[in-house]
Design an enzyme around this catalytic site. Structure first.
Site, PDB file in Angstrom:
ATOM      1  N   GLY A 198     -28.641 -21.086 -43.568  1.00 45.80           N
ATOM      2  CA  GLY A 198     -28.350 -22.005 -42.615  1.00 45.80           C
ATOM      3  C   GLY A 198     -29.149 -23.343 -42.836  1.00 45.80           C
ATOM      4  O   GLY A 198     -30.249 -23.182 -43.299  1.00 45.80           O
ATOM      5  N   GLN A 246     -33.047 -31.323 -41.459  1.00 46.79           N
ATOM      6  CA  GLN A 246     -33.736 -30.669 -42.664  1.00 46.79           C
ATOM      7  C   GLN A 246     -33.575 -31.189 -43.765  1.00 46.79           C
ATOM      8  O   GLN A 246     -34.395 -31.132 -44.827  1.00 46.79           O
ATOM      9  CB  GLN A 246     -33.496 -29.108 -42.909  1.00 46.79           C
ATOM     10  CG  GLN A 246     -33.733 -28.247 -41.598  1.00 46.79           C
ATOM     11  CD  GLN A 246     -33.480 -26.709 -41.962  1.00 46.79           C
ATOM     12  OE1 GLN A 246     -32.611 -26.305 -41.753  1.00 46.79           O
ATOM     13  NE2 GLN A 246     -34.724 -26.411 -42.330  1.00 46.79           N
ATOM     14  N   CYS A 249     -37.902 -20.333 -42.326  1.00 45.77           N
ATOM     15  CA  CYS A 249     -37.232 -21.808 -42.208  1.00 45.77           C
ATOM     16  C   CYS A 249     -37.464 -22.533 -43.586  1.00 45.77           C
ATOM     17  O   CYS A 249     -38.689 -22.293 -44.145  1.00 45.77           O
ATOM     18  CB  CYS A 249     -37.867 -22.345 -41.207  1.00 45.77           C
ATOM     19  SG  CYS A 249     -37.191 -23.987 -40.929  1.00 45.77           S
ATOM     20  N   LEU A 250     -36.550 -22.907 -44.103  1.00 46.85           N
ATOM     21  CA  LEU A 250     -36.616 -23.886 -45.306  1.00 46.85           C
ATOM     22  C   LEU A 250     -37.618 -24.965 -45.280  1.00 46.85           C
ATOM     23  O   LEU A 250     -37.994 -25.418 -46.377  1.00 46.85           O
ATOM     24  CB  LEU A 250     -35.259 -24.137 -45.982  1.00 46.85           C
ATOM     25  CG  LEU A 250     -34.333 -23.098 -46.110  1.00 46.85           C
ATOM     26  CD1 LEU A 250     -32.938 -23.698 -46.743  1.00 46.85           C
ATOM     27  CD2 LEU A 250     -34.659 -22.108 -47.305  1.00 46.85           C
ATOM     28  N   HIS A 276     -31.094 -20.892 -34.175  1.00 44.66           N
ATOM     29  CA  HIS A 276     -32.101 -21.477 -35.015  1.00 44.66           C
ATOM     30  C   HIS A 276     -32.069 -22.775 -35.248  1.00 44.66           C
ATOM     31  O   HIS A 276     -32.696 -23.729 -35.055  1.00 44.66           O
ATOM     32  CB  HIS A 276     -32.576 -20.570 -36.413  1.00 44.66           C
ATOM     33  CG  HIS A 276     -33.285 -20.975 -37.280  1.00 44.66           C
ATOM     34  ND1 HIS A 276     -34.829 -20.509 -37.482  1.00 44.66           N
ATOM     35  CD2 HIS A 276     -33.547 -22.266 -38.066  1.00 44.66           C
ATOM     36  CE1 HIS A 276     -35.320 -21.003 -38.418  1.00 44.66           C
ATOM     37  NE2 HIS A 276     -34.886 -21.992 -38.617  1.00 44.66           N
ATOM     38  N   GLU A 277     -30.590 -23.069 -35.958  1.00 45.84           N
ATOM     39  CA  GLU A 277     -30.311 -24.506 -36.341  1.00 45.84           C
ATOM     40  C   GLU A 277     -30.053 -25.227 -35.138  1.00 45.84           C
ATOM     41  O   GLU A 277     -30.444 -26.590 -35.371  1.00 45.84           O
ATOM     42  CB  GLU A 277     -28.873 -24.171 -37.368  1.00 45.84           C
ATOM     43  CG  GLU A 277     -28.867 -23.409 -38.399  1.00 45.84           C
ATOM     44  CD  GLU A 277     -30.317 -23.856 -39.247  1.00 45.84           C
ATOM     45  OE1 GLU A 277     -30.569 -24.915 -39.513  1.00 45.84           O
ATOM     46  OE2 GLU A 277     -30.690 -22.745 -39.982  1.00 45.84           O
ATOM     47  N   HIS A 289     -33.258 -26.759 -34.285  1.00 41.40           N
ATOM     48  CA  HIS A 289     -33.549 -27.874 -35.328  1.00 41.40           C
ATOM     49  C   HIS A 289     -32.846 -29.069 -34.739  1.00 41.40           C
ATOM     50  O   HIS A 289     -33.785 -30.317 -34.661  1.00 41.40           O
ATOM     51  CB  HIS A 289     -33.092 -27.899 -36.605  1.00 41.40           C
ATOM     52  CG  HIS A 289     -33.786 -26.924 -37.584  1.00 41.40           C
ATOM     53  ND1 HIS A 289     -35.260 -27.269 -37.856  1.00 41.40           N
ATOM     54  CD2 HIS A 289     -33.694 -25.707 -38.269  1.00 41.40           C
ATOM     55  CE1 HIS A 289     -35.620 -26.494 -38.817  1.00 41.40           C
ATOM     56  NE2 HIS A 289     -34.748 -25.267 -38.882  1.00 41.40           N
TER      57      HIS A 289
HETATM   58 ZN    ZN Z   1     -35.118 -23.852 -39.941  1.00 39.10          ZN
END
Ligand code: ZN
Length: 216
Positions: free
Chosen positions: A64, A69, A111-112, A153-154, A157
């Protein structure tokens, strides 16, 4: 249904900028720390951004990725649970809203934008999501399992929140040390001129918002 963007401007007016080559941004980039704004326009640059986001996500091995991000202040995220372009389903959520949280489940998340950090996070097990597709069509889905988790989660963000904001006290203290390290790395890169100063990053976010978000 979500309140925003019931009809989208699907045009690419001359005054809106090309979004250029996008890159993953890491904590504490200001895009990750502020609430993203609803899109009122889905232009060619947004289509191109989504394409780039899938490439970036696959390259990083993620399932995701939220627009902030990659430094875009827009309420938009993508998901592919298979993390590969040749498998799974590529999902795009624009101006999403979540509702009807039910149950709860604990699972490890990463998380990226916080590479290397993985911690157990408690979230509702099921939620309903409503959103618009890249074509500007509304859809609604009742989610559970991994898809429910990734969407939450997204969605966080887009609210300017990271999974580290959802930890119980002891884990939050542990996470704080990692976040301090990320902060030092980020300011170090700014000091060496590898990243623009925060004021410049914020000015770009303000400009991008002005181009494709309403006044609300
Ligand atoms: Zn993340």
């Amino acid at each position: 249904m979500p309140r925003y963007g019931k009809t989208f401007d699907m045009t690419s007016p001359v005054e809106s900028s090309d979004l250029g080559r996008l890159e993953l941004v890491e904590f504490p980039h200001p895009a990750l720390l502020r609430r993203a704004r609803p899109l009122v326009r889905i232009d060619d640059a947004i289509h191109d951004a989504v394409e780039q986001m899938f490439d970036i996500m696959y390259q990083a091995g993620g399932i995701g990725l939220a627009a902030n991000q990659v430094g875009l202040p827009y309420r938009m995220f993508i998901v592919n649970l298979e993390a590969r372009p040749d498998a799974g389903e590529e999902l795009v959520f624009i101006n999403p809203a979540t509702s009807r949280p039910r149950g709860n489940a604990v699972q490890e998340e990463g998380c990226l934008s916080l590479p290397g950090l993985r911690m157990d996070v408690r979230r509702p097990e099921r939620i309903v999501v409503t959103a618009w597709s890249l074509e500007g069509e509304p859809f609604e889905a009742d989610l559970d399992g991994m898809l429910a988790r990734v969407v939450q989660h997204e969605f966080d963000h887009l609210e300017g929140r990271l999974f580290t904001d959802r930890l119980p006290d002891a884990a939050a203290i542990e996470a704080r040390r990692s976040l301090d390290t990320f902060r030092e790395v980020f300011t170090g890169r700014q000091a060496r001129g590898e990243l623009p100063p925060t004021a410049d990053l914020v000015a770009r976010l303000d400009r991008l918002e002005a181009e494709r978000c309403g006044n609300a």
